[in-house]
Design a protein around this motif. Structure first.
Motif, PDB file in Angstrom:
ATOM      1  N   PRO A   1       0.893  -1.211  -0.313  1.00 53.23           N
ATOM      2  CA  PRO A   1      -0.009  -0.142   0.234  1.00 53.23           C
ATOM      3  C   PRO A   1       0.786   1.135  -0.006  1.00 53.23           C
ATOM      4  N   LEU A   2       2.121   1.351   0.564  1.00 54.69           N
ATOM      5  CA  LEU A   2       2.781   2.370   0.337  1.00 54.69           C
ATOM      6  C   LEU A   2       3.341   2.872  -1.134  1.00 54.69           C
ATOM      7  N   LEU A   3       3.837   1.587  -1.600  1.00 52.65           N
ATOM      8  CA  LEU A   3       4.301   1.916  -2.942  1.00 52.65           C
ATOM      9  C   LEU A   3       3.136   2.604  -3.841  1.00 52.65           C
ATOM     10  N   LYS A   4       1.778   2.105  -3.336  1.00 54.29           N
ATOM     11  CA  LYS A   4       0.621   2.575  -4.348  1.00 54.29           C
ATOM     12  C   LYS A   4       0.236   3.837  -4.018  1.00 54.29           C
ATOM     13  N   LEU A   5       0.561   4.377  -2.638  1.00 50.22           N
ATOM     14  CA  LEU A   5       0.038   5.615  -2.516  1.00 50.22           C
ATOM     15  C   LEU A   5       1.112   6.804  -2.386  1.00 50.22           C
ATOM     16  N   ALA A   6       2.159   6.224  -2.204  1.00 51.10           N
ATOM     17  CA  ALA A   6       3.492   7.339  -2.226  1.00 51.10           C
ATOM     18  C   ALA A   6       3.345   8.290  -3.177  1.00 51.10           C
ATOM     19  N   PRO A   7       3.045   7.981  -4.608  1.00 55.86           N
ATOM     20  CA  PRO A   7       3.063   9.101  -5.659  1.00 55.86           C
ATOM     21  C   PRO A   7       2.179  10.220  -5.369  1.00 55.86           C
ATOM     22  N   LYS A   8       0.958   9.648  -4.931  1.00 58.05           N
ATOM     23  CA  LYS A   8      -0.025  10.553  -4.702  1.00 58.05           C
ATOM     24  C   LYS A   8       0.009  11.320  -3.243  1.00 58.05           C
ATOM     25  N   MET A   9       0.191  10.503  -2.293  1.00 57.29           N
ATOM     26  CA  MET A   9       0.452  11.036  -0.931  1.00 57.29           C
ATOM     27  C   MET A   9       1.606  11.725  -0.312  1.00 57.29           C
ATOM     28  N   LEU A  10       2.786  11.018  -0.952  1.00 60.88           N
ATOM     29  CA  LEU A  10       4.229  11.326  -0.212  1.00 60.88           C
ATOM     30  C   LEU A  10       5.047  12.201  -1.271  1.00 60.88           C
ATOM     31  N   GLY A  11       4.432  12.246  -2.570  1.00 58.97           N
ATOM     32  CA  GLY A  11       5.431  13.052  -3.576  1.00 58.97           C
ATOM     33  C   GLY A  11       6.595  12.252  -3.981  1.00 58.97           C
ATOM     34  N   TYR A  12       6.672  10.789  -4.061  1.00 60.16           N
ATOM     35  CA  TYR A  12       7.799  10.387  -4.812  1.00 60.16           C
ATOM     36  C   TYR A  12       7.596   8.750  -5.321  1.00 60.16           C
ATOM     37  N   GLY A  13       8.069   8.219  -6.034  1.00 57.10           N
ATOM     38  CA  GLY A  13       7.803   6.896  -6.670  1.00 57.10           C
ATOM     39  C   GLY A  13       7.375   7.159  -7.939  1.00 57.10           C
ATOM     40  N   GLY A  14       6.986   5.927  -8.685  1.00 57.67           N
ATOM     41  CA  GLY A  14       6.691   6.159  -9.998  1.00 57.67           C
ATOM     42  C   GLY A  14       5.560   7.080 -10.594  1.00 57.67           C
ATOM     43  N   GLY A  15       5.692   7.799 -11.289  1.00 59.23           N
ATOM     44  CA  GLY A  15       4.592   8.493 -12.008  1.00 59.23           C
ATOM     45  C   GLY A  15       4.028   9.601 -10.786  1.00 59.23           C
ATOM     46  N   SER A  16       4.896  10.007  -9.789  1.00 57.82           N
ATOM     47  CA  SER A  16       4.316  10.965  -8.742  1.00 57.82           C
ATOM     48  C   SER A  16       3.545  12.151  -9.304  1.00 57.82           C
ATOM     49  N   THR A  17       2.288  12.340  -8.731  1.00 61.54           N
ATOM     50  CA  THR A  17       1.349  13.489  -9.365  1.00 61.54           C
ATOM     51  C   THR A  17       1.305  14.498  -8.194  1.00 61.54           C
ATOM     52  N   ARG A  18       1.560  14.115  -7.113  1.00 59.58           N
ATOM     53  CA  ARG A  18       1.358  15.046  -5.978  1.00 59.58           C
ATOM     54  C   ARG A  18       2.510  16.413  -6.239  1.00 59.58           C
TER      55      ARG A  18
END
Length: 427
Positions: free
Chosen positions: A401-418
């Motif tokens: 779940p961290l890998l899934k939510l990190a781009p949106k909620m934490l600002g890093y990871g594949g395809g970050s949208t935040r």
């Protein structure tokens, strides 16, 4: 001279005139010694050439061919360029980072090597400060894929370095492209609540200090996760005027009740402090810690369970020696609300958008939770909206779940949208 006898190839003597020099030859008795001398001289010269060649290969100096480019340049330019090239080459051996974190030094040798510091504060080269991320772990790093996404946000490895202290004998299997590849340091067995835990922390600090570019040093565990993108954490730490070490006075049995009179006169009961194990130090304080021969030996000998070195050594010593240089708080969030000797552990069922939003919002700025007192969070003397950069403890099951939510909620990871606006909130 007239009357010289010339001997022909048959050995017959003939009268000849010296007026014809092309017909004169040295007598055979003189020719043989001359040939012998020529052979010996040639052999001697060959031996000298071989010796000079071997000496040059062993580090001896030998004449070099002229540099045609240098001949075409003005003499002043050539001297300046040669001076700059020599200076860069000489500094490289002091400033470049080791390719691997492994070495064969003993702990005594390591701490000695790490305690060196330059007396001249101004660096004679362009130095980019690095943040050293030091992982204290029993073995595997189950959240490594999350950290890989975090470090990918740095763009290059010029702004960070990684060190891993694991159980002796553990052999990680990271690919060469991983930030954790060849970053394991020589280690010793560590036990929870034992002084060996603090030994490992100092060992990590010492290994990280061997790299001159490291300026900030943050201690993490295999259960830690980054709460913001790399640029936010990097800016936050490198711009801070303080190191992040929590320290508070607990008058109860789990605070002053752990004080040992044998620590006096270096530490009095009124100076006894408690804090989180997970610290962050600047380079100057890190050198002081690895070089400490006054406090640490006494802590190691006399602070035994129920006294815990990792909870009292740094908070107490830095409160005594450098109170104005620590922020008196940690940058790693933990939840002690459930009680007990260990903080709460979060698994897959705990990780959702609401949970991560709570960790990254200003609501997480609640000071040292274990102190029992709510204190405002400050950064460089001003009220801060961002107080924590990391959080623990997360179980391996939380990775997905961290890998899934990190781009949106934490600002890093594949395809970050935040659009991470935390960097703008750092004072």
């Amino acid at each position: 001279m007239q009357g010289m006898v010339v001997v022909d190839g048959a050995g017959n003597g003939k009268d000849a005139s010296t007026n014809n020099p092309t017909t004169t030859r040295p007598p055979p008795k003189l020719l043989r010694p001359l040939l012998l001398v020529a052979v010996l001289a040639t052999a001697f010269l060959a031996a000298v050439v071989l010796l000079l060649g071997a000496g040059a290969g062993a580090g001896m100096t030998s004449p070099a061919l002229p540099n045609l480019d240098a001949l075409r340049r003005p003499a002043a330019c050539a001297r300046n360029e040669d001076k700059e090239a020599s200076s860069a080459s000489g500094l490289r051996r002091w400033t470049r980072a080791p390719a691997s974190a492994w070495h064969n030094m003993s702990d005594e040798e390591l701490l000695w090597a790490a305690s060196w510091r330059p007396s001249v504060r101004r660096y004679p080269y362009r130095r980019v400060p690095k943040v050293a991320f030091m992982f204290l772990t029993r073995g595997p790093l189950p959240l490594a894929p999350l950290w890989e996404g975090f470090f990918a946000g740095a763009g290059s490895r010029d702004h960070f370095s990684v060190y891993v202290h694991a159980t002796p004998g553990y052999r990680p299997n990271f690919p060469p492209t991983s930030v954790f590849y060849r970053r394991q340091v020589p280690s010793q067995v560590t036990r929870w609540g034992d002084p060996s835990m603090c030994d490992a922390e100092r060992r990590l600090l010492a290994n990280a200090l061997l790299e001159p570019g490291n300026e900030r040093f943050v201690l993490l565990s295999e259960t830690c996760v980054p709460l913001f993108a790399f640029p936010v954490a990097y800016t936050y730490l490198t711009r801070s005027r303080h190191s992040f070490v929590g320290a508070f006075d607990d008058p109860g049995p789990h605070g002053r009740g752990r004080y040992r009179p044998a620590l006096a006169p270096e530490v009095r009961r009124s100076q006894w402090r408690k804090g989180a194990q997970w610290f962050e130090l600047d380079r100057a304080l890190a050198v002081d810690v690895v070089a400490d021969a006054r406090y640490y030996p006494k802590f190691r000998e006399h602070c035994r369970p129920p006294c815990y070195v990792d909870e009292h050594y740094l908070p107490t010593v830095l409160s005594v020696e450098a109170p104005d240089r620590i922020a008196n708080r940690s940058v790693t969030w933990v939840d002690w609300s459930r009680g007990g000797a260990h903080p709460a552990t979060f698994g897959a069922a705990d990780v959702d958008e609401a949970f991560l939003k709570r960790l990254t919002s200003s609501a997480a700025a609640d000071g040292e939770q274990r102190s029992g007192k709510e204190r405002p969070c400050t950064y460089n003397g001003q009220p801060a909206e961002v107080c924590y950069l990391f959080a623990r403890k997360f179980a391996p099951s939380a990775l997905e779940p961290l890998l899934k939510l990190a781009p949106k909620m934490l600002g890093y990871g594949g395809g970050s949208t935040r659009n991470n606006s935390a960097a703008k909130r750092i004072g």
